[in-house]
Design an enzyme around this catalytic site. Structure first.
Site, PDB file in Angstrom:
ATOM      1  N   VAL A   1      -1.625  -3.197   9.157  1.00 35.28           N
ATOM      2  CA  VAL A   1      -2.323  -1.935   9.437  1.00 35.28           C
ATOM      3  C   VAL A   1      -3.670  -1.879   8.704  1.00 35.28           C
ATOM      4  CG1 VAL A   1      -2.132   0.595   9.314  1.00 35.28           C
ATOM      5  CG2 VAL A   1      -0.078  -0.788   9.698  1.00 35.28           C
ATOM      6  N   GLY A   2      -3.707  -2.454   7.492  1.00 37.26           N
ATOM      7  CA  GLY A   2      -4.919  -2.389   6.668  1.00 37.26           C
ATOM      8  C   GLY A   2      -6.107  -3.033   7.368  1.00 37.26           C
TER       9      GLY A   2
ATOM     10  N   ARG B   1     -13.054   0.140   2.277  1.00 40.00           N
ATOM     11  CA  ARG B   1     -14.492  -0.041   2.499  1.00 40.00           C
ATOM     12  C   ARG B   1     -15.244   1.079   1.790  1.00 40.00           C
ATOM     13  NH1 ARG B   1     -17.041  -1.429   8.337  1.00 40.00           N
ATOM     14  NH2 ARG B   1     -19.050  -2.125   7.590  1.00 40.00           N
TER      15      ARG B   1
ATOM     16  N   GLY C   1       0.851  -1.207   0.000  1.00 35.16           N
ATOM     17  CA  GLY C   1       0.000   0.000   0.000  1.00 35.16           C
ATOM     18  C   GLY C   1       0.872   1.237   0.000  1.00 35.16           C
TER      19      GLY C   1
ATOM     20  N   ASP D   1      -5.137   3.652  18.602  1.00 36.49           N
ATOM     21  CA  ASP D   1      -6.240   3.735  19.573  1.00 36.49           C
ATOM     22  C   ASP D   1      -5.706   4.166  20.933  1.00 36.49           C
ATOM     23  OD1 ASP D   1      -7.917   2.710  17.574  1.00 36.49           O
ATOM     24  OD2 ASP D   1      -7.398   0.660  18.108  1.00 36.49           O
TER      25      ASP D   1
ATOM     26  N   ILE E   1      -1.207   6.762   4.081  1.00 39.50           N
ATOM     27  CA  ILE E   1      -0.363   6.570   5.275  1.00 39.50           C
ATOM     28  C   ILE E   1       1.099   6.460   4.847  1.00 39.50           C
ATOM     29  CG2 ILE E   1       0.209   5.056   7.220  1.00 39.50           C
ATOM     30  CD1 ILE E   1      -2.718   4.218   7.333  1.00 39.50           C
ATOM     31  N   ALA E   2       1.317   5.707   3.760  1.00 42.43           N
ATOM     32  CA  ALA E   2       2.689   5.489   3.306  1.00 42.43           C
ATOM     33  C   ALA E   2       3.391   6.810   3.028  1.00 42.43           C
ATOM     34  CB  ALA E   2       2.686   4.612   2.052  1.00 42.43           C
TER      35      ALA E   2
ATOM     36  N   GLY F   1      -0.224   4.719  -1.045  1.00 43.45           N
ATOM     37  CA  GLY F   1      -1.379   5.301  -0.351  1.00 43.45           C
ATOM     38  C   GLY F   1      -1.021   6.452   0.576  1.00 43.45           C
TER      39      GLY F   1
ATOM     40  N   HIS G   1      -9.754  -3.507  16.687  1.00 46.15           N
ATOM     41  CA  HIS G   1      -9.636  -2.120  16.219  1.00 46.15           C
ATOM     42  C   HIS G   1     -10.941  -1.813  15.478  1.00 46.15           C
ATOM     43  CE1 HIS G   1      -8.008   1.505  14.465  1.00 46.15           C
ATOM     44  NE2 HIS G   1      -8.266   1.056  13.258  1.00 46.15           N
TER      45      HIS G   1
ATOM     46  N   ARG H   1     -19.485  -5.378   6.586  1.00 47.35           N
ATOM     47  CA  ARG H   1     -18.211  -5.858   7.121  1.00 47.35           C
ATOM     48  C   ARG H   1     -17.833  -7.198   6.473  1.00 47.35           C
ATOM     49  NH1 ARG H   1     -15.187  -3.561  10.891  1.00 47.35           N
ATOM     50  NH2 ARG H   1     -13.756  -4.858  12.071  1.00 47.35           N
TER      51      ARG H   1
HETATM   52  P1  NAD Z   1      -5.149   4.392   0.959  1.00 46.20           P
HETATM   53  O1  NAD Z   1      -6.432   3.965   0.321  1.00 46.20           O
HETATM   54  O2  NAD Z   1      -4.682   5.790   0.782  1.00 46.20           O
HETATM   55  O3  NAD Z   1      -3.964   3.438   0.458  1.00 46.20           O
HETATM   56  C1  NAD Z   1      -4.103   2.068   0.382  1.00 46.20           C
HETATM   57  C2  NAD Z   1      -3.127   1.594  -0.685  1.00 46.20           C
HETATM   58  O4  NAD Z   1      -3.170   0.156  -0.684  1.00 46.20           O
HETATM   59  C3  NAD Z   1      -3.509   2.050  -2.094  1.00 46.20           C
HETATM   60  O5  NAD Z   1      -2.366   2.619  -2.718  1.00 46.20           O
HETATM   61  C4  NAD Z   1      -3.924   0.759  -2.786  1.00 46.20           C
HETATM   62  O6  NAD Z   1      -3.648   0.754  -4.173  1.00 46.20           O
HETATM   63  C5  NAD Z   1      -3.082  -0.249  -2.031  1.00 46.20           C
HETATM   64  N1  NAD Z   1      -3.526  -1.633  -2.144  1.00 46.20           N
HETATM   65  C6  NAD Z   1      -4.793  -2.117  -2.237  1.00 46.20           C
HETATM   66  N2  NAD Z   1      -4.769  -3.458  -2.362  1.00 46.20           N
HETATM   67  C7  NAD Z   1      -3.469  -3.833  -2.342  1.00 46.20           C
HETATM   68  C8  NAD Z   1      -2.808  -5.076  -2.436  1.00 46.20           C
HETATM   69  N3  NAD Z   1      -3.480  -6.221  -2.614  1.00 46.20           N
HETATM   70  N4  NAD Z   1      -1.465  -5.090  -2.372  1.00 46.20           N
HETATM   71  C9  NAD Z   1      -0.752  -3.960  -2.220  1.00 46.20           C
HETATM   72  N5  NAD Z   1      -1.323  -2.732  -2.141  1.00 46.20           N
HETATM   73  C10 NAD Z   1      -2.667  -2.675  -2.201  1.00 46.20           C
HETATM   74  O7  NAD Z   1      -5.313   4.002   2.497  1.00 46.20           O
HETATM   75  P2  NAD Z   1      -4.466   4.551   3.747  1.00 46.20           P
HETATM   76  O8  NAD Z   1      -5.117   5.771   4.274  1.00 46.20           O
HETATM   77  O9  NAD Z   1      -3.030   4.567   3.420  1.00 46.20           O
HETATM   78  O10 NAD Z   1      -4.786   3.383   4.799  1.00 46.20           O
HETATM   79  C11 NAD Z   1      -4.284   2.075   4.594  1.00 46.20           C
HETATM   80  C12 NAD Z   1      -5.064   1.080   5.445  1.00 46.20           C
HETATM   81  O11 NAD Z   1      -4.830   1.334   6.816  1.00 46.20           O
HETATM   82  C13 NAD Z   1      -6.590   1.155   5.270  1.00 46.20           C
HETATM   83  O12 NAD Z   1      -7.101  -0.161   5.263  1.00 46.20           O
HETATM   84  C14 NAD Z   1      -7.054   1.879   6.527  1.00 46.20           C
HETATM   85  O13 NAD Z   1      -8.386   1.552   6.869  1.00 46.20           O
HETATM   86  C15 NAD Z   1      -6.065   1.327   7.529  1.00 46.20           C
HETATM   87  N6  NAD Z   1      -5.862   2.100   8.761  1.00 46.20           N
HETATM   88  C16 NAD Z   1      -5.632   1.379   9.890  1.00 46.20           C
HETATM   89  C17 NAD Z   1      -5.357   2.037  11.091  1.00 46.20           C
HETATM   90  C18 NAD Z   1      -5.088   1.245  12.322  1.00 46.20           C
HETATM   91  O14 NAD Z   1      -4.973   1.863  13.396  1.00 46.20           O
HETATM   92  N7  NAD Z   1      -4.926  -0.058  12.263  1.00 46.20           N
HETATM   93  C19 NAD Z   1      -5.365   3.437  11.116  1.00 46.20           C
HETATM   94  C20 NAD Z   1      -5.594   4.144   9.939  1.00 46.20           C
HETATM   95  C21 NAD Z   1      -5.838   3.456   8.752  1.00 46.20           C
END
Ligand code: NAD
Length: 332
Positions: free
Chosen positions: A131-132, A94, A13, A161, A18-19, A16, A189, A100
């Site tokens: 994280v996802g 989502r 990811g 959290d 967060i990255a 995206g 979470h 869900r």
């Molecule tokens: P984002 O949508 O900006 O980025 C997600 C990236 O993942 C995109 O670039 C997408 O192309 C890529 N992706 C999708 N499927 C993939 C796969 N099979 N292999 C590799 N890459 C793939 O989302 P974000 O804001 O960066 O958030 C990432 C994830 O983290 C989301 O699922 C979000 O809900 C989750 N999140 C978790 C927490 C936590 O506390 N655990 C907190 C914030 C966000």
């Protein structure tokens, strides 16, 4: 002085939200040290490849001296090769009309493949932070299919959290965040998560004041929990995008705790096997943990109160159901 051997850090990811916050902080040396070079393996799906090319150009233009080599790939079997650390941000997002169950159905196969890839090509000692979302069950899928990687090496991020609850307490008490200790979350979470501050205290000099003496019970079990559970949604509403900077920060906090150790309890979503709180085995559950020498341990000596026990049970039920759905969908 001899230079350290590069380590390999794989991030899915990587194109995206967060990255984009996380990678620059890692490249500055904040996480692994300013003398630790690394290979950066950036993994995303095909539509993310052009974004990754742009990101690599920005990394080049930042002159980060710690980057040894960068690759961009859609193939987890290439991206996880020899990984020392894997941060799994990539997940199916989502959308409004999705249940869900739909979300679990889209994500389970992603984490099945990534688990298999980690198992085959990453170092056996790799530390994996998932994280996802839905993060607990995605991490559980990863443990199931990463057969060669010890389950203890794969955790789910629940640190955000915990960080959110500390920030809330800091504003309520008008005290610095660094003075608030031993506050953590249990369970999933999700909106069912529960923040436990019954062991928390405010540290001022050498004086420790239990947090339960400083905030009203009604607030602890009411507004405090609700605000924490809804914080992600509120950020999304205001920003029009999900929490990314604070999530990246929580990933750094979590990995620092895991690698360098902790003095206090921290929230980590870890495999539930052999826990002392009657959580069934084979779930990824947020527990209060301490870390030492690169390993985590679930806190042993806590006595959850009746409310906490009730919330642990609720979270167990939710996660058992998520696990049932995800395994069912992966059966064929
Ligand atoms: P984002 O949508 O900006 O980025 C997600 C990236 O993942 C995109 O670039 C997408 O192309 C890529 N992706 C999708 N499927 C993939 C796969 N099979 N292999 C590799 N890459 C793939 O989302 P974000 O804001 O960066 O958030 C990432 C994830 O983290 C989301 O699922 C979000 O809900 C989750 N999140 C978790 C927490 C936590 O506390 N655990 C907190 C914030 C966000």
């Amino acid at each position: 002085m001899t230079q350290k051997e590069p380590i390999t850090v794989a991030i899915t990811g990587a194109a995206g939200n967060i990255a984009y916050s996380l990678i620059f902080r890692i490249c500055s040396g904040e996480l692994f040290g300013t003398d630790q070079p690394f290979n950066l393996n950036l993994i995303d799906i095909e539509p993310g490849m052009s974004i990754l090319e742009g990101l690599v150009m920005e990394l080049q233009d930042s002159n980060f001296h710690l980057i040894n080599k960068t690759i961009c790939t859609t193939d987890p079997f290439e991206g996880f090769r020899d990984a020392d650390y894997a941060i799994l941000l990539g997940a199916y997002p989502r959308n409004k009309n999705q249940t869900r169950k739909d979300l679990l159905g889209k994500n389970a196969p992603i984490f099945k493949i990534q688990g298999k890839a980690l198992s085959l090509v990453a170092k056996r000692t790799v530390k994996v932070v998932v994280v996802g979302n839905p993060v607990n069950t995605n991490a559980l899928m990863t443990t199931k299919f990463a057969e060669n990687i010890p389950k203890e090496n794969i955790i789910a991020l629940t640190r955000l959290d915990m960080n959110r609850s500390i920030s809330q307490l800091s504003r309520k008490l008008n005290k610095n965040v660094s003075n608030i200790k031993n506050v953590f979350t249990w369970g999933n979470h999700s909106a069912s998560q529960f923040v436990d501050l019954s062991n928390g205290y405010l540290l001022e000099g050498s004086k420790k004041t239990p947090l339960t003496q400083l905030v009203e019970e009604e607030w602890i079990y009411g507004k405090f929990q609700k605000t924490n559970q809804m914080r992600g949604k509120e950020v999304l509403l205001k920003r029009g995008r999900s929490s990314a900077g604070s999530a990246a920060n929580a990933i750094i906090d979590c990995l620092k705790s895991w690698i360098y150790g902790t003095e206090n309890y921290v929230s980590m979503g870890v495999i539930s096997d052999n826990n002392p709180y009657n959580v069934p085995e084979n779930l990824i559950f947020s527990f209060p943990c301490t870390c030492k020498n690169g390993t985590w341990q679930i806190a042993k000596d806590l006595k959850p109160n009746d409310f906490c026990k009730k919330m642990i049970k609720k979270n167990v039920e939710e996660l058992v159901e998520e696990r049932r759905i995800a395994f069912e969908l992966l059966k064929d």
